[in-house]
Design an enzyme around this catalytic site. Structure first.
Site, PDB file in Angstrom:
ATOM      1  N   TYR B 429       0.824  -1.240   0.000  1.00  0.00           N
ATOM      2  CA  TYR B 429       0.000   0.000   0.000  1.00  0.00           C
ATOM      3  C   TYR B 429       0.843   1.267   0.000  1.00  0.00           C
ATOM      4  CZ  TYR B 429      -0.574  -0.013   5.308  1.00  0.00           C
ATOM      5  OH  TYR B 429      -0.434   0.009   6.661  1.00  0.00           O
ATOM      6  N   GLU B 430       0.197   2.377  -0.269  1.00  0.00           N
ATOM      7  CA  GLU B 430       0.892   3.672  -0.492  1.00  0.00           C
ATOM      8  C   GLU B 430       1.890   3.591  -1.628  1.00  0.00           C
ATOM      9  OE1 GLU B 430      -1.394   5.589   1.826  1.00  0.00           O
ATOM     10  OE2 GLU B 430       0.140   6.611   0.702  1.00  0.00           O
TER      11      GLU B 430
END
Lengths: 570, 570
Positions: B429-430
Site C-alpha cells: 500500500y501507499e
C-alpha cells in the site's frame, strides 16, 4: 487459469539435466524407462489438476478440527486422499513385495512435488506415510513389515512421526517419553508429543505412530532413545483394527497456514508399542526416515513455489494495466519491467530449486541401486541443500507472488496469501533450515569436504564442455564454483562455532552455484530458446548473490557473539 | 518480556546520527530541544507500552467487522484511539493554530513508529488522519480548515484517503468516480472505492474521506482528477455531525493480517463533497498527503521490525536449549551461533532502516523550515528509499522472527506470525515497493542524479573524517558508495525501461549503502561498544549485498523482456 502440474518440466529435467537414465541403467530400476516416466507423470499430473488443486482453498477455509477427541478433516480431503492412495502414489518408491511400485525415489519425489503444488496440506499426509514406510522397510521385523506395510502402502492406514516434545525441539536428545518393557515383546509408551503432522484423520482405518521414547535406565541424550510403532487401534488376530490403544489427540495447533493439515498434540498413556530397530538405536532409525523426509519437505517448498508462480502469472496475464496492444504491449501488467522481473525471478529460482531437489533424489536412487559410497556421500551432501534452499525459495517465491498481485495479494480471497502462509512451516519442520546448514558444514563435511569437492570438480568439468557454446554464462558458473571451493576449503579448517556462524549463508551460496550449473545444463539443450533466457536471467541476476553470501560465510563467530545478552536488549 | 518502546534508541539516533539539532537551529522548531524531545518520546513510549501493546493480539483475534453497515472495531481499540488522541499524538506535527503541537515531523515519525511497533493495526487510524490533516493544511480553503482541522487533530473525527478503484490500482489515472458541480460550492460524488483503510469506525463522531474523482468533461488520465472532502455526516451549522451523507461501507476485506484495521469497500452515491485544491489538481494535492504517508508506511515496517525483534529476543532469552552456564553458556538458544546471527541481523537491519527513515524525516523538516531546494530534493530522494527499505526490512525481520521461534513461530498463539502477516501489506500500500523504486530511478532522478550525488558526496566526506578511527569499516562504506555512484551514473544515461528493469535492486543497494554510512556514524560515537559491534556486523555481513544488487541494477531490460507471455506459461 486453473493449476496445471508442470509435467513437461519434469520430463525435460529428468531427461536432460539430472539424467534419470543413469538410474535406469543400474538395472535396479530398469522398468522406469522414458515412456513409463512420461506416462506416470502425466497420470499423476491429471490427478493433481483435477482432484487435488480444487482442495487447496477449502483446506484453508475449513481447517481440520477436533471433535470429541477425533480429527475431522477438511471437506473433500477424504476423497482426495483416496485418489492419491488408489493411484498408487503413496507407495511409488516402496517395495513391490508389500504392494509398492518399486520405482525410483526420483519419480516419487517429482510426483510429491506436484501434489504439494496442488494442495500441500493434504499432500503432507501421504508424505508422512512414505517416511514411515521407508523406516519400517529398513528397520522393522518381518512380522511388522508383513502386517503394516501393505496397509500403509495401500492407504488403508496412515503413518506419522513423533519426535518433538515441549522441552525437546531441535534438541531431540532431551526427550522424556518413556517405554517400559511389557515382557511380551511389546512396550508401554507414556509421554506427550507435539507438532505431530496428521496425528489423526477420519479417512484411514488406522493411524500408525512412530514414536521416540526412552527405556528406563537408557543412557542420557540421543544415545538412549529407541523407536516404537504405536497404532491408534491395536490390530486383531486378522490384522484388522481392534481395540483402541492408549493414544489420543489432546488438541490441534492454531497455525499461520496449512490449515487443512491437523497438527496434533498427542498424549500416550501406557500405549502398546513395538520396537523398531535396536534398543537405543532409535535416532539412527529415525534418521532413515528423516533424510528422505527432508528432501520431501524441500519438494513441498518447490511445489508451493510452482503453485504461487502459476497463480501470479495467471493474475499478471489477466490484470489490465499496461500499454495497448497497438503500442506493442499486452495491455496487462506484464508490460511492466518490474512485473516481468518478479515473474522471471520466481520462474528461475523455482527451476534451480527443483533441479537441485531432483539431483538429490537421483543421488539417493543411485546410492540405493549401486551401494556406492560415492553416491551415498553425494546424497547426504545434497539433502540439507535441497531441503533448505527448496523451502527458502518456496517462501520467497510465494512472497513475490503476493507482490505481483498488489493489493489483491493481501486479500485472502485471491489465494496468493495462502501459498505464503502454508509454505512458511517448511523452513521450520524436519529440522529448521539453520539445522540443515549446520548439518552441511559439520556432519556432511566430516569427509574433509571430499564429497563437496567432487561435486565442484564435476561442475567445472561440465563447464569446460560448455565453454565454447555459452562462454559468458559458463565463465560465471565456473568462477562462482571456484569461489565456493575456496570458501569450503577455508571452512573445513575452522572449528564448529565458526562454521556454524556462517552456515546459513554458506548453504545458500552452495545452492546458488549448483543452481547456476543446472541452469547452464538446461540452456545447452535449448540454446537461444526460453531455457537459455531463463538461465541467463538466473546466472546474471541471481547467481552473483553467492559472493556476498560467501563473505558472510567467512565472517567468523566473533561478530555474532559480540553482544552480551543484555546488549541485545539495549 | 512485554514490549518496551525503544525510547533510548530514538534519543541516540536523533542526537548523534540524524542530527535533529539542525532542525531546532532553524528557529522554525526551536521548541524541540533535547529535553523536550526526551520527555515527549518517554511519554509516548509509556502509552505504547501500557495502552497500545496490549491491543496487538486482540486486534488479530477479533477483527473489525461490519454490522448493519457500521464498522465495529476490535475490543479495546476505542480506548486505545482515545489515548492516542488525548496524548496529542495525532496532531504532533500539525499547525498549533488548529490545535496541533507544531513539532518536527521527525518526532512525529518516531512516535508513529513506536505506536506501530506496539499495535500497527490501530496506529494506521491516526496515520490516515495525519495524512488528511497535512493535505488540508496545504490545499483546503480557510473555511474547511477551520471546521475540520481541529476535529481531526483532536481525534473527535478521523480521516481517510480514497484513491483506488477496482480497475485503477497503481494506475490512478484510470479512475472513474465522478463529481458533479451542485452550483453551490459543493459537488455530488458517485463511485466505488476499494482498499480504504479505516474507512469507518465506531470511536469517532465523524469520518472524513478525501476522495479522488473526475468532474465531467475533465481531461483523461491523471490530469483530470480533482480531490474532494466527503464527510460521513454533513456538519450542521454548529459544526456538529448532522445528517448522513451518501457514503457507505459495502464490505470489509478478509485479509492476511492487520485484522484490527477495517479495510473497506466504499460506495459513494451523490455524496456531498467539497473540492480541496484546484480543479483537476487532485493528484498534486494527493501527493502532498502521499509523500509523508509513504514515509509513515516505511515507519510501520520499521516499527513491526522492532516489535518482531523484541518478541524473538524475548523467546530466545527464555527458551532453554544450549550450553550450561558452567560451560560458559546462557543455557538458552542464544548459545547457538545461528540464533545469534539471526538476532544480530534483525537488530542491525532495524537500526539501518530506522536511521534512514529518520534521515528522511529530518530532510522533510529542513525543507519545510528553510524552504531550501536542496533539502526538498533530499527529502524527495529519500522518501521512496525509506518506504521501500523500511517495509522490506519489516517483512524480512518478521520472517526471521518466526524462524527464531522454530515450531512455535508457525503457531499463532505466540504472536510471532502476526507480525509477519500484519506487515505484509506495507510493501504494497501507499504505492508498491516496485512503484517506489521506479519513482527513485525516474522522477527522483530528473535532476540528472544531482540530489543522489550530493548525498554520496556527503557520505564520502563523513568517511574521510572517520577513516583514522575505524579504518576498515570506513573503507567498506567508502568503496560501496563509489560503486553506487558508478551505477547511478550508468542508470542516468539509460531510458526508463532499462532503469525500471533494475529499479528494485537499485533502491535496495542505495539503502544498503546509506545504512552502512549511518551505522558507521553510530559506531563512531561508541567506539568499541555495542554500537560498533552492530555496525561491524552490518558492514561486514549485510552491506556486501549491495554488489550483487548493483549487478542486477545494471542488467538492462533485455533479460526481463526475453520471454513471451506464452513462454512464461511453458
Amino acid at each position: 487459469m486453473p493449476f496445471r502440474a508442470p509435467v513437461e518440466e519434469y520430463n525435460f529435467l529428468l531427461s536432460n539435466v539430472v539424467n534419470l537414465s543413469q538410474v535406469n541403467a543400474t538395472g535396479r530400476f530398469s522398468d522406469a524407462g522414458p515412456d513409463m516416466v512420461t506416462a506416470i507423470l502425466s497420470e499423476a499430473g491429471r490427478m493433481c489438476d483435477d482432484v487435488l488443486a480444487p482442495l487447496q482453498r477449502p483446506g484453508d477455509l475449513h481447517p481440520a478440527r477436533l471433535e470429541n477427541g477425533v480429527v475431522r478433516t477438511s471437506p473433500g480431503f477424504d476423497d482426495g486422499f483416496r485418489a492419491i492412495a488408489e493411484g498408487g502414489w503413496i507407495g511409488m518408491a516402496a517395495n513391490p513385495e508389500y504392494g509398492g511400485m518399486g520405482l525410483p525415489l526420483t519419480l516419487a519425489h517429482a510426483v510429491n512435488e506436484m501434489m504439494s503444488a496442488a494442495c500441500m496440506s493434504l499432500q503432507l499426509a501421504p508424505l508422512m506415510s512414505q517416511g514411515q514406510i521407508e523406516a519400517l522397510e529398513h528397520h522393522a521385523s518381518d512380522e511388522i513389515k508383513a502386517l503394516y506395510l501393505p496397509k500403509l502402502i495401500s492407504g488403508e492406514w496412515t503413518g506419522t512421526m513423533n519426535l518433538t516434545e515441549p522441552q525437546a525441539g531441535s534438541a531431540v536428545g532431551a526427550l522424556r517419553s518413556k517405554a517400559e518393557d511389557n515382557g511380551d515383546g511389546t512396550y508401554s509408551i507414556t509421554g506427550q508429543k507435539i507438532y505431530i503432522s496428521w496425528g489423526d484423520n477420519d479417512f484411514a482405518e488406522n493411524v500408525c505412530h512412530l514414536v521416540l521414547a526412552r527405556i528406563p535406565g537408557a543412557p542420557a541424550g540421543t544415545k538412549g532413545i529407541s523407536l516404537f510403532l504405536v497404532p491408534k487401534f491395536l490390530p486383531d488376530e486378522n490384522g484388522k483394527p481392534g481395540v483402541a490403544n492408549g493414544v489420543k489427540v489432546v488438541s490441534l495447533e492454531h497455525k499461520m497456514g496449512l490449515h487443512g493439515s491437523p497438527t496434533c498434540v498427542m498424549s500416550y498413556e501406557n500405549a502398546k508399542g513395538w520396537m523398531v530397530g535396536p534398543e537405543n538405536g532409535g535416532m539412527a532409525a529415525m534418521f532413515t526416515m528423516m533424510n528422505n523426509a527432508r528432501l520431501g519437505v524441500g519438494g513441498q517448498g518447490i511445489g508451493v513455489a510452482e503453485g504461487a508462480y502459476q497463480h501470479a502469472l495467471s493474475y499478471a496475464l489477466d490484470r489490465k494495466q499496461g500499454r495497448s496492444m497497438e503500442d506493442g504491449g499486452t495491455g496487462t501488467i506484464l508490460d511492466h519491467a518490474d512485473v516481468r522481473r518478479m515473474l522471471m525471478h520466481m520462474k528461475a529460482d523455482t527451476f534451480a530449486a527443483r533441479a537441485i531437489g531432483l539431483s538429490c533424489a537421483v543421488a539417493i536412487d543411485m546410492a540405493e541401486a549401486t551401494g556406492d559410497d560415492w553416491w551415498t556421500a553425494r546424497a547426504a551432501l545434497l539433502t540439507p541443500v535441497a531441503k533448505a534452499f527448496g523451502t527458502d525459495i518456496g517462501n520467497e517465491v510465494a512472497a513475490i507472488g503476493i507482490q505481483v498481485h498488489g493489493g489483491m495479494g493481501f486479500v485472502e480471497e485471491t489465494g496468493a496469501a495462502q501459498y505464503a502462509r502454508d509454505v512458511r512451516v517448511t523452513t521450520i519442520y524436519e529440522g529448521t533450515n539453520g539445522i540443515q546448514a549446520m548439518d552441511l558444514v559439520a556432519r556432511k563435511m566430516m569427509d574433509q569436504g571430499d564429497a563437496a569437492f567432487r561435486l565442484f570438480d564435476e561442475i567445472e568439468e561440465a563447464a569446460e564442455l560448455s565453454r565454447c557454446k555459452l562462454p559468458d554464462l559458463t565463465e560465471s558458473v565456473w568462477q562462482a564454483t571456484e569461489e565456493l571451493r575456496e570458501t569450503t576449503e577455508w571452512l573445513i579448517d575452522r572449528n564448529h562455532r565458526v562454521r556454524f556462524a556462517g552456515a546459513v549463508p554458506y548453504l545458500r551460496a552452495f545452492a546458488r552455484v549448483l543452481g547456476g550449473h543446472l541452469h547452464l545444463q538446461a540452456a545447452l539443450v535449448e540454446q537461444g530458446g526460453p531455457r537459455e533466457k531463463l538461465a541467463r536471467f538466473y546466472i546474471r541476476r541471481l547467481l552473483p548473490e553467492h559472493q556476498s553470501l560467501l563473505v558472510q560465510a567467512r565472517s567468523g563467530d566473533f561478530d555474532v557473539f559480540g553482544l552480551s545478552p543484555e546488549e541485545f536488549s539495549a
